[in-house]
Design an enzyme around this catalytic site. Structure first.
Site, PDB file in Angstrom:
ATOM      1  CG  ASN A   9      -1.712   1.172   1.341  1.00  0.00           C
ATOM      2  OD1 ASN A   9      -1.866   2.225   0.751  1.00  0.00           O
ATOM      3  ND2 ASN A   9      -2.713   1.529   2.796  1.00  0.00           N
ATOM      4  CE  LYS A  11       0.293   3.780   4.622  1.00  0.00           C
ATOM      5  NZ  LYS A  11       0.320   4.076   6.163  1.00  0.00           N
ATOM      6  CG  HIS A  95      -5.915   1.895   5.586  1.00  0.00           C
ATOM      7  ND1 HIS A  95      -5.427   3.115   5.721  1.00  0.00           N
ATOM      8  CD2 HIS A  95      -4.464   1.298   4.625  1.00  0.00           C
ATOM      9  CE1 HIS A  95      -4.281   2.326   6.557  1.00  0.00           C
ATOM     10  NE2 HIS A  95      -3.920   1.790   5.818  1.00  0.00           N
ATOM     11  CD  GLU A  97      -3.533   5.486   6.889  1.00  0.00           C
ATOM     12  OE1 GLU A  97      -3.407   5.834   5.523  1.00  0.00           O
ATOM     13  OE2 GLU A  97      -2.648   4.421   7.580  1.00  0.00           O
ATOM     14  CD  GLU A 166      -3.702  -2.366   7.408  1.00  0.00           C
ATOM     15  OE1 GLU A 166      -2.090  -2.798   6.621  1.00  0.00           O
ATOM     16  OE2 GLU A 166      -4.254  -1.422   6.764  1.00  0.00           O
ATOM     17  N   GLY A 172       1.887   2.359  10.710  1.00  0.00           N
ATOM     18  CA  GLY A 172       3.014   3.307  10.718  1.00  0.00           C
ATOM     19  C   GLY A 172       3.377   4.098  12.085  1.00  0.00           C
ATOM     20  CB  SER A 211       5.167  -1.670  12.051  1.00  0.00           C
ATOM     21  OG  SER A 211       4.834  -0.400  11.994  1.00  0.00           O
TER      22      SER A 211
END
Ligand code: PEP
Length: 252
Positions: A9, A11, A95, A97, A166, A172, A211
């Site tokens: 991904n 991003k 996701h 985010e 996730e 991140g 991560s």
């Protein structure tokens, strides 16, 4: 036996030059690997480039999001059909985010996943708890809510769906779930899918994201219900992404 799957991904990172370099490196590096399915999810503007550079290789490409609507007056939207036209195979939905920064609710996530399925593509539905939720013992309740929303849409077949666990606190941040935490969450998700009437639950690929690095990938991927990874930051560094692919391939 479920095949291992590793998706990158990207991003909202990079430009044409870096995308070209990364696509070329992944294409070349993945060529010699067996036993792992590989895909990258660049930003929308680079999907055409991905199609041009990855066609004929063993690397697939997908999108990071999709509009919950079909064609029409949805300025800025990208439909699942358009993604299919570009040769995408997978589409990330839900996701964290998108959920936290763009307000995607469970209902929106399900509508997006349904569009992806209707276009003949595979939705990669992301689920996971925040740090506060984990610390308050609510991990399974959060996963149950997110998974149940998807079950209603997937049951009874659900063959063409991937779920990505996730944990939000690991995305991140450099913090990674321990292999046992990942396994426990994946086993819970799989059993919840089965309980929700998704007959294909034992065959669905469940990815871990948060991560993942070359140093921890092999151990995570060794757990029985961890069928690969959704890789953010490390997918932008060709050597790291290829090392993670190698960790999956060895156990393929
Ligand atoms: C992600 O964004 O899906 C992700 C897992 O990011 P990272 O690997 O950087 O934690």
């Amino acid at each position: 036996m479920r095949a291992k799957l590793v998706l990158g991904n990207w991003k909202m990172n990079g430009g044409v030059a870096s995308a070209e370099a990364l696509l070329a490196a992944v294409r070349e590096g993945a060529a010699g690997l067996a036993g792992v399915q590989v895909g990258v999810c660049p930003p929308f503007p680079y999907l055409g480039l991905a199609a041009a550079r990855l066609s004929g290789s063993r690397v697939t490409w997908g999108a990071q999001d999709v509009c919950e609507h079909d064609d029409g007056a949805f300025t800025g939207g990208v439909s699942a059909r358009m993604l299919a036209d570009l040769g995408c195979t997978h589409v990330l939905v839900g996701h964290s985010e998108r959920r936290t920064l763009f307000g995607d609710t469970d209902e929106v996530v399900v509508r997006k996943a349904a569009r992806v399925l209707a276009a003949g593509l595979v939705p990669v539905v992301c689920v996971g708890e925040t740090r506060t939720e984990r610390e308050s013992g609510a991990t399974e309740a959060v996963l149950a809510r997110q998974v149940d929303a998807v079950c209603a849409m997937l049951a009874p077949a659900g063959e063409r769906c991937v779920l990505a666990y996730e944990p939000v606190w690991a995305i991140g941040t450099g913090l990674t779930a321990t292999p046992q935490q990942a396994q426990d969450a994946h086993a819970f998700i799989r059993s919840r899918l089965a309980a929700g009437g998704v007959a294909a639950a034992p065959r669905l690929q469940l990815l871990y994201g948060g991560s993942v690095k070359p140093s921890n990938a092999a151990e995570l991927f060794s757990r029985p219900d961890v069928d690969g990874g959704l890789i953010g930051g490390a997918s932008l560094v060709a050597a790291d992404f290829l090392a993670i692919l190698g960790a999956a391939a060895h156990r393929g």
